[in-house]
Scaffold this active site. Structure first.
Site, mmCIF file in Angstrom:
data_model
loop_
_atom_site.group_PDB
_atom_site.id
_atom_site.type_symbol
_atom_site.label_atom_id
_atom_site.label_comp_id
_atom_site.label_asym_id
_atom_site.label_seq_id
_atom_site.Cartn_x
_atom_site.Cartn_y
_atom_site.Cartn_z
ATOM 1 C CE1 TYR A 158 -26.201 38.642 -38.571
ATOM 2 C CE2 TYR A 158 -27.611 36.773 -39.067
ATOM 3 C CZ TYR A 158 -26.503 37.305 -38.432
ATOM 4 O OH TYR A 158 -25.687 36.490 -37.694
ATOM 5 C CE LYS A 165 -23.993 33.645 -36.895
ATOM 6 N NZ LYS A 165 -22.735 33.098 -36.348
#
Ligand code: NAP
Length: 256
Positions: A158, A165
């Protein structure tokens, strides 16, 4: 009468019928919301227009979130048709594919970091600013963004989307604090993995889905419509005292 009857919603982030934003648009339309959708560029215009037709959207407007002129045009396009806005859904994320695989230390370039943060995090604040005057005129307005567990934990591959995020979730809290006195709520859904175009860009996504289904307390993956149902709740007056919150819709994976 639906949960969102009388509420006007702008949904940003539809790329295909698999998009989480498309599921949210469908669920919000079913609950009586009046919708406008956006498309990022001409390539996506027809596809989004088809989805817009299916959910009875009032209009589909262009919106490139990294372009201030595009955001201003969106603001003007909205104001031409609506005198207020009750719901803004932000479902936008991007990082260069080469930064979503391999070792973090090797894959994250300055450029990838800048792009990921600009498109995936700053865009929430930019959109909130572009729609602020309409949101102030809407009744009990609610903003919603979509996040992922990679904001809180280091998830393989990720990579740079994790810090982006985390920044998005922090922005959500700052917006909640700033806009709360105007009666505007701001929340996030942290969704479990769902196969969409954006998700396909993450290396090893299939393994991620399998691991999630095996380990999550509910022993399964989630469906886009489950994110959409939570989105309806967070953008309805049923959640009137909830703001600054990250709601996990992930079959409980975050808890184990
Ligand atoms: P998606 O269908 O690919 O949607 C991502 C959207 O972001 C697309 O509409 C994309 O448009 C748009 N976008 C990217 N760059 C943009 C820009 N510069 N300006 C305007 N729009 C731009 O994927 P999704 O999974 O539904 O993603 C929606 C949100 O959910 C994202 O924030 C994602 O991180 C989050 N999320 C997804 C999952 C998952 O597993 N799917 C889990 C947790 C959170 P283009 O296609 O034209 O680039």
């Amino acid at each position: 009468m639906g949960l969102l009857t009388g509420r006007r919603a702008l949904i940003v982030g539809i790329a295909s019928e698999r998009s989480l934003a498309a599921a949210i648009a469908t669920a919000m339309a079913e609950e009586g919301a009046e919708l406008m959708l956006t498309y990022q560029n001409e390539r996506l215009r027809e596809r989004v227009a088809t989805i817009g037709g299916a959910v009875g959207a009032k209009a589909c407007l262009p919106c490139e979130v990294t372009d201030e002129a595009s955001l201003q045009a969106l603001s003007a396009g909205l104001a031409a048709q609506w005198d207020g806005l009750e719901i803004l859904v932000h479902a936008v994320a991007f990082a260069p594919a080469e930064s979503l695989r391999g070792r973090y230390i090797e894959s994250v370039s300055r450029e990838a970091s800048t792009v990921a943060h600009d498109v995936s995090s700053y865009s929430l604040t930019a959109l909130a600013r572009a729609t602020h005057s309409l949101l102030r005129k809407g009744r009990d307005a609610a903003l919603l963004t979509l996040s992922y567990l990679g904001a809180e934990r280091a998830v393989p591959n990720y990579n740079i989307m994790g810090p982006a995020k985390a920044s998005l979730e922090a922005s959500m809290r700052y917006l909640a604090a700033d806009l709360g006195p105007e009666g505007i709520r701001v929340n996030a859904i942290s969704a479990g993995p769902v196969k969409t175009l954006a998700a396909s860009g993450i290396s090893g996504f299939r393994t991620m889905l399998q691991h999630h289904a095996e380990q999550a307390p509910l022993r399964r993956n989630i469906e886009a419509r489950e994110v959409a149902q939570a989105a309806v709740f967070l953008c309805s007056t049923r959640s009137s005292a909830i703001t600054g919150e990250v709601l996990h819709v992930d079959a409980g994976y975050h808890a184990v």
